[in-house]
Scaffold this motif. Structure first.
Motif, PDB file in Angstrom:
ATOM      1  N   SER A 175      47.367  31.603  53.820  1.00 18.88           N
ATOM      2  CA  SER A 175      48.415  31.358  54.643  1.00 18.88           C
ATOM      3  C   SER A 175      49.782  31.142  53.465  1.00 18.88           C
ATOM      4  O   SER A 175      50.845  31.784  53.780  1.00 18.88           O
ATOM      5  CB  SER A 175      48.388  29.836  55.222  1.00 18.88           C
ATOM      6  OG  SER A 175      48.159  28.812  54.346  1.00 18.88           O
ATOM      7  N   TYR A 176      49.521  30.314  52.212  1.00 19.97           N
ATOM      8  CA  TYR A 176      50.752  30.478  51.545  1.00 19.97           C
ATOM      9  C   TYR A 176      50.977  31.658  50.582  1.00 19.97           C
ATOM     10  O   TYR A 176      51.931  32.026  50.231  1.00 19.97           O
ATOM     11  CB  TYR A 176      50.685  29.252  50.491  1.00 19.97           C
ATOM     12  CG  TYR A 176      49.421  29.031  49.762  1.00 19.97           C
ATOM     13  CD1 TYR A 176      49.471  29.727  48.678  1.00 19.97           C
ATOM     14  CD2 TYR A 176      48.459  28.179  50.277  1.00 19.97           C
ATOM     15  CE1 TYR A 176      48.115  29.329  47.687  1.00 19.97           C
ATOM     16  CE2 TYR A 176      47.244  28.014  49.420  1.00 19.97           C
ATOM     17  CZ  TYR A 176      47.293  28.672  48.266  1.00 19.97           C
ATOM     18  OH  TYR A 176      46.069  28.244  47.482  1.00 19.97           O
ATOM     19  N   ILE A 177      49.782  32.463  50.852  1.00 19.70           N
ATOM     20  CA  ILE A 177      49.873  33.890  50.250  1.00 19.70           C
ATOM     21  C   ILE A 177      50.818  34.682  50.993  1.00 19.70           C
ATOM     22  O   ILE A 177      51.675  35.373  50.502  1.00 19.70           O
ATOM     23  CB  ILE A 177      48.662  34.524  49.897  1.00 19.70           C
ATOM     24  CG1 ILE A 177      47.839  33.706  48.786  1.00 19.70           C
ATOM     25  CG2 ILE A 177      48.831  36.125  49.693  1.00 19.70           C
ATOM     26  CD1 ILE A 177      46.362  34.549  48.605  1.00 19.70           C
TER      27      ILE A 177
ATOM     28  N   ALA B 283      42.664  37.483  41.591  1.00 19.91           N
ATOM     29  CA  ALA B 283      44.184  37.146  41.100  1.00 19.91           C
ATOM     30  C   ALA B 283      44.493  38.342  40.086  1.00 19.91           C
ATOM     31  O   ALA B 283      45.405  38.768  40.133  1.00 19.91           O
ATOM     32  CB  ALA B 283      44.595  35.917  40.936  1.00 19.91           C
ATOM     33  N   LYS B 284      43.768  38.310  39.167  1.00 23.83           N
ATOM     34  CA  LYS B 284      43.783  39.278  38.031  1.00 23.83           C
ATOM     35  C   LYS B 284      43.910  40.796  38.511  1.00 23.83           C
ATOM     36  O   LYS B 284      45.061  41.523  37.984  1.00 23.83           O
ATOM     37  CB  LYS B 284      42.684  39.154  36.656  1.00 23.83           C
ATOM     38  CG  LYS B 284      43.041  40.122  35.735  1.00 23.83           C
ATOM     39  CD  LYS B 284      41.781  40.050  34.808  1.00 23.83           C
ATOM     40  CE  LYS B 284      41.803  40.854  33.618  1.00 23.83           C
ATOM     41  NZ  LYS B 284      40.718  40.645  32.676  1.00 23.83           N
ATOM     42  N   ASP B 285      43.228  40.977  39.200  1.00 22.38           N
ATOM     43  CA  ASP B 285      43.436  42.571  39.891  1.00 22.38           C
ATOM     44  C   ASP B 285      44.667  42.635  40.593  1.00 22.38           C
ATOM     45  O   ASP B 285      45.132  43.858  40.592  1.00 22.38           O
ATOM     46  CB  ASP B 285      42.147  42.949  40.575  1.00 22.38           C
ATOM     47  CG  ASP B 285      40.897  42.853  39.807  1.00 22.38           C
ATOM     48  OD1 ASP B 285      40.691  42.915  38.520  1.00 22.38           O
ATOM     49  OD2 ASP B 285      39.798  42.641  40.385  1.00 22.38           O
ATOM     50  N   PHE B 286      44.855  41.900  41.338  1.00 14.24           N
ATOM     51  CA  PHE B 286      46.033  41.914  42.431  1.00 14.24           C
ATOM     52  C   PHE B 286      47.345  41.982  41.526  1.00 14.24           C
ATOM     53  O   PHE B 286      48.178  42.702  41.774  1.00 14.24           O
ATOM     54  CB  PHE B 286      45.802  40.599  43.138  1.00 14.24           C
ATOM     55  CG  PHE B 286      46.964  40.699  44.381  1.00 14.24           C
ATOM     56  CD1 PHE B 286      46.898  41.308  45.466  1.00 14.24           C
ATOM     57  CD2 PHE B 286      48.407  40.131  44.148  1.00 14.24           C
ATOM     58  CE1 PHE B 286      47.566  41.547  46.636  1.00 14.24           C
ATOM     59  CE2 PHE B 286      49.207  40.117  45.170  1.00 14.24           C
ATOM     60  CZ  PHE B 286      49.092  40.823  46.429  1.00 14.24           C
ATOM     61  N   SER B 287      47.516  41.011  40.507  1.00 16.20           N
ATOM     62  CA  SER B 287      48.512  40.983  39.632  1.00 16.20           C
ATOM     63  C   SER B 287      48.715  42.218  38.930  1.00 16.20           C
ATOM     64  O   SER B 287      50.007  42.824  39.038  1.00 16.20           O
ATOM     65  CB  SER B 287      48.696  39.959  39.020  1.00 16.20           C
ATOM     66  OG  SER B 287      49.646  39.777  38.040  1.00 16.20           O
ATOM     67  N   GLN B 288      47.811  43.020  38.454  1.00 12.85           N
ATOM     68  CA  GLN B 288      47.962  43.943  37.735  1.00 12.85           C
ATOM     69  C   GLN B 288      48.242  45.293  38.363  1.00 12.85           C
ATOM     70  O   GLN B 288      49.052  46.036  37.997  1.00 12.85           O
ATOM     71  CB  GLN B 288      46.476  44.529  36.855  1.00 12.85           C
ATOM     72  CG  GLN B 288      46.442  43.448  35.860  1.00 12.85           C
ATOM     73  CD  GLN B 288      44.930  43.682  34.991  1.00 12.85           C
ATOM     74  OE1 GLN B 288      44.127  44.674  35.894  1.00 12.85           O
ATOM     75  NE2 GLN B 288      44.750  43.322  34.178  1.00 12.85           N
TER      76      GLN B 288
ATOM     77  N   PHE C  90      47.033  30.488  44.272  1.00 14.20           N
ATOM     78  CA  PHE C  90      48.407  30.174  43.741  1.00 14.20           C
ATOM     79  C   PHE C  90      48.828  31.579  42.736  1.00 14.20           C
ATOM     80  O   PHE C  90      50.024  31.732  42.662  1.00 14.20           O
ATOM     81  CB  PHE C  90      48.256  29.046  42.770  1.00 14.20           C
ATOM     82  CG  PHE C  90      48.221  27.859  43.389  1.00 14.20           C
ATOM     83  CD1 PHE C  90      48.859  27.705  44.765  1.00 14.20           C
ATOM     84  CD2 PHE C  90      47.754  26.505  42.834  1.00 14.20           C
ATOM     85  CE1 PHE C  90      48.926  26.234  45.518  1.00 14.20           C
ATOM     86  CE2 PHE C  90      47.684  25.438  43.613  1.00 14.20           C
ATOM     87  CZ  PHE C  90      48.210  25.167  44.954  1.00 14.20           C
ATOM     88  N   ALA C  91      47.937  32.007  42.151  1.00 16.54           N
ATOM     89  CA  ALA C  91      48.184  32.872  41.312  1.00 16.54           C
ATOM     90  C   ALA C  91      48.670  34.262  41.941  1.00 16.54           C
ATOM     91  O   ALA C  91      49.559  34.986  41.649  1.00 16.54           O
ATOM     92  CB  ALA C  91      46.719  33.296  40.309  1.00 16.54           C
TER      93      ALA C  91
ATOM     94  N   THR D 203      37.867  37.276  50.908  1.00 16.44           N
ATOM     95  CA  THR D 203      37.787  35.980  50.476  1.00 16.44           C
ATOM     96  C   THR D 203      39.071  36.085  49.344  1.00 16.44           C
ATOM     97  O   THR D 203      39.049  37.167  48.537  1.00 16.44           O
ATOM     98  CB  THR D 203      36.459  35.968  49.867  1.00 16.44           C
ATOM     99  OG1 THR D 203      35.618  35.854  50.833  1.00 16.44           O
ATOM    100  CG2 THR D 203      36.645  34.361  49.014  1.00 16.44           C
ATOM    101  N   ILE D 204      39.724  35.098  49.250  1.00 17.97           N
ATOM    102  CA  ILE D 204      40.514  34.949  48.006  1.00 17.97           C
ATOM    103  C   ILE D 204      39.841  34.392  46.952  1.00 17.97           C
ATOM    104  O   ILE D 204      39.200  33.458  46.664  1.00 17.97           O
ATOM    105  CB  ILE D 204      41.733  33.931  48.476  1.00 17.97           C
ATOM    106  CG1 ILE D 204      42.545  34.226  49.593  1.00 17.97           C
ATOM    107  CG2 ILE D 204      42.485  33.586  47.073  1.00 17.97           C
ATOM    108  CD1 ILE D 204      43.278  35.551  49.613  1.00 17.97           C
ATOM    109  N   GLY D 205      40.027  35.285  45.647  1.00 18.65           N
ATOM    110  CA  GLY D 205      38.970  35.107  44.627  1.00 18.65           C
ATOM    111  C   GLY D 205      37.455  35.766  44.927  1.00 18.65           C
ATOM    112  O   GLY D 205      37.404  36.698  45.725  1.00 18.65           O
TER     113      GLY D 205
END
Length: 262
Positions: free
Chosen positions: A88-90, A32-37, A62-63, A18-20
Protein backbone atom coordinates in the motif's frame (compact mmCIF):
# COMPACT_ATOMS: atom_id res chain seq x y z
CA UNK A 1 11.49 -11.56 -9.45
CA UNK A 2 9.56 -8.66 -10.88
CA UNK A 3 9.10 -8.28 -14.63
CA UNK A 4 10.46 -5.24 -16.48
CA UNK A 5 9.44 -3.90 -19.88
CA UNK A 6 11.58 -1.16 -21.34
CA UNK A 7 10.17 -0.44 -24.77
CA UNK A 8 9.01 2.82 -26.30
CA UNK A 9 8.88 6.09 -24.40
CA UNK A 10 7.87 4.58 -21.03
CA UNK A 11 9.16 1.70 -18.93
CA UNK A 12 7.03 -0.66 -16.86
CA UNK A 13 7.89 -2.59 -13.72
CA UNK A 14 5.52 -5.25 -12.40
CA UNK A 15 5.38 -5.83 -8.64
CA UNK A 16 3.22 -8.94 -8.74
CA UNK A 17 3.63 -11.14 -5.67
CA UNK A 18 5.38 -10.87 -2.32
CA UNK A 19 7.35 -7.86 -1.10
CA UNK A 20 10.73 -9.35 -0.23
CA UNK A 21 11.45 -13.08 -0.23
CA UNK A 22 8.72 -15.66 -0.73
CA UNK A 23 9.76 -19.00 0.77
CA UNK A 24 6.88 -20.92 -0.82
CA UNK A 25 7.05 -19.35 -4.30
CA UNK A 26 10.54 -17.91 -4.87
CA UNK A 27 9.52 -16.74 -8.35
CA UNK A 28 7.01 -14.35 -6.73
CA UNK A 29 9.67 -12.56 -4.65
CA UNK A 30 10.22 -8.83 -5.16
CA UNK A 31 13.47 -7.89 -3.45
CA UNK A 32 14.37 -4.28 -2.71
CA UNK A 33 17.97 -4.68 -3.85
CA UNK A 34 16.94 -5.90 -7.31
CA UNK A 35 14.18 -3.30 -7.57
CA UNK A 36 16.47 -0.41 -6.63
CA UNK A 37 19.15 -1.46 -9.12
CA UNK A 38 16.56 -1.78 -11.88
CA UNK A 39 15.18 1.69 -11.22
CA UNK A 40 18.70 3.14 -11.31
CA UNK A 41 19.12 1.62 -14.77
CA UNK A 42 15.74 2.94 -16.03
CA UNK A 43 16.08 6.47 -14.64
CA UNK A 44 14.98 9.07 -15.73
CA UNK A 45 12.55 7.39 -18.14
CA UNK A 46 8.84 7.80 -17.25
CA UNK A 47 7.92 4.72 -15.23
CA UNK A 48 4.69 2.77 -14.76
CA UNK A 49 4.66 0.56 -11.66
CA UNK A 50 1.96 -2.10 -11.91
CA UNK A 51 1.04 -3.63 -8.54
CA UNK A 52 -0.81 -6.75 -7.49
CA UNK A 53 0.55 -7.68 -4.06
CA UNK A 54 -0.76 -8.61 -0.63
CA UNK A 55 2.41 -7.23 0.96
CA UNK A 56 5.33 -8.86 2.70
CA UNK A 57 8.41 -7.72 4.61
CA UNK A 58 7.97 -4.22 6.02
CA UNK A 59 11.63 -3.25 5.73
CA UNK A 60 11.83 -4.47 2.14
CA UNK A 61 8.74 -2.35 1.54
CA UNK A 62 10.45 0.70 3.03
CA UNK A 63 13.45 0.21 0.75
CA UNK A 64 11.29 -0.21 -2.38
CA UNK A 65 9.28 2.87 -1.39
CA UNK A 66 12.53 4.80 -0.99
CA UNK A 67 13.71 3.73 -4.46
CA UNK A 68 10.48 5.07 -5.96
CA UNK A 69 10.70 8.31 -3.98
CA UNK A 70 14.19 9.12 -5.28
CA UNK A 71 13.51 8.07 -8.88
CA UNK A 72 14.35 11.01 -11.14
CA UNK A 73 11.63 10.43 -13.74
CA UNK A 74 7.84 10.51 -13.58
CA UNK A 75 6.29 7.57 -11.70
CA UNK A 76 2.72 6.27 -11.90
CA UNK A 77 1.52 3.38 -9.72
CA UNK A 78 -1.26 1.25 -11.20
CA UNK A 79 -3.08 -0.96 -8.70
CA UNK A 80 -4.24 -3.75 -10.98
CA UNK A 81 -5.64 -6.08 -8.31
CA UNK A 82 -4.64 -5.29 -4.76
CA UNK A 83 -2.07 -3.20 -2.93
CA UNK A 84 -2.20 -4.42 0.65
CA UNK A 85 0.02 -4.06 3.69
CA UNK A 86 3.57 -3.18 2.57
CA UNK A 87 2.37 -2.80 -1.04
CA UNK A 88 0.00 0.00 0.00
CA UNK A 89 2.65 2.55 0.94
CA UNK A 90 4.83 1.41 -1.97
CA UNK A 91 2.01 2.47 -4.32
CA UNK A 92 1.62 5.81 -2.55
CA UNK A 93 5.25 6.76 -3.15
CA UNK A 94 4.60 7.22 -6.87
CA UNK A 95 3.80 10.67 -8.26
CA UNK A 96 0.32 9.44 -9.19
CA UNK A 97 -1.78 6.43 -8.15
CA UNK A 98 -4.28 4.86 -10.52
CA UNK A 99 -6.61 2.02 -9.51
CA UNK A 100 -8.85 -0.25 -11.53
CA UNK A 101 -12.44 0.20 -10.35
CA UNK A 102 -12.43 -3.39 -9.04
CA UNK A 103 -9.05 -3.10 -7.25
CA UNK A 104 -8.49 -2.79 -3.49
CA UNK A 105 -6.01 -1.07 -1.20
CA UNK A 106 -5.60 -2.27 2.39
CA UNK A 107 -3.73 -0.75 5.35
CA UNK A 108 -3.20 -2.34 8.77
CA UNK A 109 -0.86 -2.47 11.73
CA UNK A 110 2.35 -4.41 11.31
CA UNK A 111 2.47 -7.90 12.77
CA UNK A 112 5.10 -10.51 13.46
CA UNK A 113 5.81 -13.89 15.04
CA UNK A 114 7.99 -13.92 18.14
CA UNK A 115 8.85 -15.86 21.27
CA UNK A 116 10.72 -15.08 24.44
CA UNK A 117 10.25 -13.83 27.97
CA UNK A 118 8.02 -10.92 28.96
CA UNK A 119 10.74 -8.32 28.51
CA UNK A 120 11.53 -9.54 25.00
CA UNK A 121 7.83 -9.60 24.05
CA UNK A 122 7.37 -6.04 25.32
CA UNK A 123 10.38 -4.93 23.30
CA UNK A 124 8.89 -6.51 20.18
CA UNK A 125 5.54 -4.77 20.81
CA UNK A 126 7.31 -1.42 21.19
CA UNK A 127 9.17 -2.03 17.94
CA UNK A 128 5.91 -2.82 16.13
CA UNK A 129 4.39 0.38 17.49
CA UNK A 130 7.31 2.36 16.05
CA UNK A 131 6.88 0.69 12.67
CA UNK A 132 3.17 1.50 12.67
CA UNK A 133 3.99 5.14 13.38
CA UNK A 134 6.38 5.28 10.43
CA UNK A 135 3.83 3.72 8.08
CA UNK A 136 1.08 6.06 9.28
CA UNK A 137 3.35 9.05 8.66
CA UNK A 138 4.12 7.90 5.10
CA UNK A 139 0.43 7.39 4.29
CA UNK A 140 -0.56 10.71 5.87
CA UNK A 141 2.13 12.61 3.99
CA UNK A 142 1.17 11.12 0.62
CA UNK A 143 -2.61 11.23 1.04
CA UNK A 144 -3.34 14.39 3.01
CA UNK A 145 -5.08 12.38 5.75
CA UNK A 146 -4.37 13.24 9.37
CA UNK A 147 -1.89 10.89 11.05
CA UNK A 148 -4.46 10.10 13.74
CA UNK A 149 -7.02 9.10 11.11
CA UNK A 150 -4.49 6.89 9.35
CA UNK A 151 -3.53 5.24 12.65
CA UNK A 152 -7.19 4.53 13.40
CA UNK A 153 -7.74 3.07 9.92
CA UNK A 154 -4.64 0.89 10.30
CA UNK A 155 -5.80 -0.42 13.68
CA UNK A 156 -9.17 -1.30 12.14
CA UNK A 157 -7.47 -3.01 9.14
CA UNK A 158 -9.24 -0.92 6.52
CA UNK A 159 -9.96 -2.20 3.00
CA UNK A 160 -10.54 0.58 0.49
CA UNK A 161 -12.34 0.14 -2.79
CA UNK A 162 -10.96 2.22 -5.63
CA UNK A 163 -13.59 4.92 -5.08
CA UNK A 164 -13.05 4.80 -1.32
CA UNK A 165 -9.32 5.16 -1.80
CA UNK A 166 -9.87 8.17 -4.05
CA UNK A 167 -12.14 9.82 -1.48
CA UNK A 168 -9.50 9.25 1.21
CA UNK A 169 -6.75 10.75 -0.95
CA UNK A 170 -4.97 7.42 -1.44
CA UNK A 171 -5.70 7.33 -5.16
CA UNK A 172 -5.72 9.98 -7.89
CA UNK A 173 -7.60 8.16 -10.63
CA UNK A 174 -10.10 5.30 -10.92
CA UNK A 175 -10.06 3.47 -14.25
CA UNK A 176 -13.59 2.31 -15.01
CA UNK A 177 -14.30 -1.04 -16.61
CA UNK A 178 -15.80 -0.52 -20.04
CA UNK A 179 -18.72 -2.53 -21.34
CA UNK A 180 -17.61 -5.18 -23.77
CA UNK A 181 -19.59 -5.34 -27.03
CA UNK A 182 -18.87 -8.46 -29.05
CA UNK A 183 -21.18 -7.83 -32.02
CA UNK A 184 -23.66 -5.35 -33.50
CA UNK A 185 -26.89 -6.30 -35.22
CA UNK A 186 -29.54 -4.60 -37.35
CA UNK A 187 -32.67 -3.30 -35.54
CA UNK A 188 -34.88 -5.64 -37.56
CA UNK A 189 -33.04 -8.62 -36.13
CA UNK A 190 -32.76 -7.31 -32.57
CA UNK A 191 -36.50 -6.61 -32.52
CA UNK A 192 -37.16 -10.34 -32.33
CA UNK A 193 -35.50 -10.66 -28.90
CA UNK A 194 -36.03 -9.42 -25.35
CA UNK A 195 -33.74 -7.14 -23.31
CA UNK A 196 -31.22 -6.38 -26.06
CA UNK A 197 -29.03 -3.47 -24.81
CA UNK A 198 -28.66 -0.40 -26.98
CA UNK A 199 -24.93 -0.98 -27.37
CA UNK A 200 -25.40 -4.00 -29.66
CA UNK A 201 -27.51 -2.18 -32.22
CA UNK A 202 -25.67 -1.33 -35.43
CA UNK A 203 -26.62 2.33 -34.95
CA UNK A 204 -25.38 2.33 -31.37
CA UNK A 205 -28.85 3.08 -29.97
CA UNK A 206 -32.25 1.44 -29.69
CA UNK A 207 -34.67 2.49 -32.48
CA UNK A 208 -37.96 4.19 -31.51
CA UNK A 209 -40.02 1.56 -33.33
CA UNK A 210 -39.40 -2.09 -34.01
CA UNK A 211 -38.86 -2.93 -37.65
CA UNK A 212 -40.32 -5.96 -39.36
CA UNK A 213 -38.04 -8.95 -39.70
CA UNK A 214 -37.39 -9.89 -43.33
CA UNK A 215 -37.75 -13.63 -44.06
CA UNK A 216 -34.63 -15.59 -44.96
CA UNK A 217 -34.19 -16.42 -48.60
CA UNK A 218 -34.12 -20.19 -48.06
CA UNK A 219 -36.23 -20.33 -44.95
CA UNK A 220 -33.26 -20.82 -42.62
CA UNK A 221 -33.00 -18.84 -39.41
CA UNK A 222 -29.23 -18.34 -39.36
CA UNK A 223 -29.16 -15.85 -42.26
CA UNK A 224 -31.26 -13.36 -40.32
CA UNK A 225 -28.42 -12.70 -37.91
CA UNK A 226 -25.42 -10.76 -39.11
CA UNK A 227 -22.63 -8.57 -37.91
CA UNK A 228 -23.05 -4.99 -39.05
CA UNK A 229 -21.20 -1.72 -38.51
CA UNK A 230 -18.24 -0.87 -36.36
CA UNK A 231 -17.74 -3.23 -33.43
CA UNK A 232 -16.73 -0.36 -31.18
CA UNK A 233 -14.55 -1.00 -28.13
CA UNK A 234 -14.53 -4.74 -27.94
CA UNK A 235 -12.07 -7.38 -26.89
CA UNK A 236 -13.52 -9.57 -29.64
CA UNK A 237 -13.34 -6.83 -32.25
CA UNK A 238 -15.33 -7.67 -35.36
CA UNK A 239 -14.64 -11.38 -35.25
CA UNK A 240 -17.73 -12.57 -33.38
CA UNK A 241 -21.15 -12.85 -35.04
CA UNK A 242 -24.60 -13.57 -33.69
CA UNK A 243 -25.96 -17.10 -33.92
CA UNK A 244 -29.59 -18.25 -33.58
CA UNK A 245 -30.59 -21.54 -31.93
CA UNK A 246 -33.90 -23.00 -33.18
CA UNK A 247 -35.42 -19.55 -33.30
CA UNK A 248 -35.59 -19.34 -29.50
CA UNK A 249 -32.36 -17.53 -28.59
CA UNK A 250 -29.59 -15.48 -30.11
CA UNK A 251 -25.92 -15.51 -29.09
CA UNK A 252 -24.02 -12.23 -29.36
CA UNK A 253 -20.42 -12.79 -28.36
CA UNK A 254 -20.64 -13.94 -24.74
CA UNK A 255 -24.31 -13.04 -24.29
CA UNK A 256 -27.49 -15.02 -24.95
CA UNK A 257 -30.89 -13.40 -25.54
CA UNK A 258 -34.16 -15.30 -25.76
CA UNK A 259 -36.68 -14.65 -28.48
CA UNK A 260 -39.83 -12.61 -27.87
CA UNK A 261 -43.01 -14.59 -27.37
CA UNK A 262 -45.83 -13.69 -29.78
Amino acid sequence: MFEVKNEGQRATVYIYGTIGDDWWCPEDANRAKDFSQTLDELSPKPLDIRIDSCGGDVYEGFAIAGAIARYEGETVAHVDGIAASAASYIALMADRVSMSDYAFLMIHNAWTCCQGNRDELRTTADRLEGIDGSIAQIIASRSGMAVEDVAHAMSAETWYTAEGAKEAGLCDEVVETEERVAARIEPAIAARFLNVPESVYASGRRPETDAAVPPAADGSKGENVTEVGEPGKSHAGGNMVGTEFEGKAIVLGNRVYRRKEN
